[in-house]
Design a protein around this motif. Structure first.
Motif, short mmCIF file in Angstrom:
data_model
loop_
_atom_site.label_atom_id
_atom_site.label_comp_id
_atom_site.label_asym_id
_atom_site.label_seq_id
_atom_site.Cartn_x
_atom_site.Cartn_y
_atom_site.Cartn_z
N LEU A 1 11.43 -6.50 -1.91
CA LEU A 1 10.62 -5.34 -2.27
C LEU A 1 11.51 -4.22 -2.79
O LEU A 1 12.64 -4.07 -2.34
N VAL A 2 10.98 -3.44 -3.73
CA VAL A 2 11.70 -2.28 -4.26
C VAL A 2 10.76 -1.08 -4.30
O VAL A 2 9.55 -1.23 -4.51
N ARG A 3 11.36 0.11 -4.08
CA ARG A 3 10.62 1.37 -4.20
C ARG A 3 11.63 2.49 -4.32
O ARG A 3 12.54 2.61 -3.50
N ASP B 1 0.83 -1.21 0.00
CA ASP B 1 0.00 0.00 0.00
C ASP B 1 0.86 1.26 0.00
O ASP B 1 0.46 2.30 -0.52
N ASP B 2 2.05 1.18 0.59
CA ASP B 2 2.97 2.33 0.66
C ASP B 2 3.82 2.47 -0.59
O ASP B 2 4.77 3.26 -0.61
N GLY B 3 3.55 1.69 -1.63
CA GLY B 3 4.23 1.86 -2.90
C GLY B 3 5.38 0.90 -3.16
O GLY B 3 6.03 0.99 -4.21
N TRP B 4 5.66 -0.01 -2.23
CA TRP B 4 6.70 -1.01 -2.47
C TRP B 4 6.15 -2.04 -3.47
O TRP B 4 4.96 -2.35 -3.46
N LEU B 5 7.02 -2.57 -4.31
CA LEU B 5 6.65 -3.59 -5.29
C LEU B 5 7.45 -4.85 -5.03
O LEU B 5 8.63 -4.79 -4.66
N GLN C 1 15.25 1.85 -3.78
CA GLN C 1 15.60 1.17 -2.53
C GLN C 1 15.13 -0.28 -2.59
O GLN C 1 14.14 -0.59 -3.25
N ARG C 2 15.84 -1.13 -1.86
CA ARG C 2 15.45 -2.54 -1.77
C ARG C 2 15.36 -2.93 -0.30
O ARG C 2 16.11 -2.43 0.53
N ARG C 3 14.45 -3.84 -0.02
CA ARG C 3 14.38 -4.43 1.31
C ARG C 3 13.86 -5.84 1.17
O ARG C 3 13.11 -6.16 0.26
#
Length: 108
Positions: free
Chosen positions: A65-67, A36-40, A70-72
């Motif tokens: 996840l990427v946004r 929901d916060d825009g991470w894909l 940034q990656r996590r």
């Protein structure tokens, strides 16, 4: 990359803060919040099975996840909601390990 379309979002208005520095594993609510916060979701989601005492399976999804460059990496504990979410988004989920052979009943 995978994301939730507006009509596919859960209507429960879930918001769950999560940080890998304070919590190694998380639930589906934190994944939904990130999406929901825009991470894909980037690439393949890996499914890892851990067997406790050889009879109880705990499954963890490894989600990258990427946004905004940034990656996590998020380790999400499996439950029916997470299964439905990932497979409903048509994420490619790949098993990264197999259960070791045991003398236990195959459906244990």
């Amino acid at each position: 990359m995978t994301h939730l379309e507006p009509e596919e979002k859960d209507s429960a208005n879930i918001h769950r803060h999560w940080d890998s520095r304070s919590e190694r594993y998380t639930g589906g609510d934190a994944l939904v919040t990130a999406l929901d916060d825009g991470w894909l979701i980037r690439g393949v989601v890996f499914r890892q099975e851990h067997w406790l005492a050889g009879v109880r399976r705990v499954t963890v999804y490894h989600v990258e996840l990427v946004r905004d460059g940034q990656r996590r990496k998020m380790l999400v504990l499996q439950n029916p909601y997470v299964n439905k979410l990932l497979y409903g988004m048509e994420s490619q989920v790949v098993l990264i390990n197999q259960r070791k052979e045991t003398a236990f009943h195959p459906y244990s």
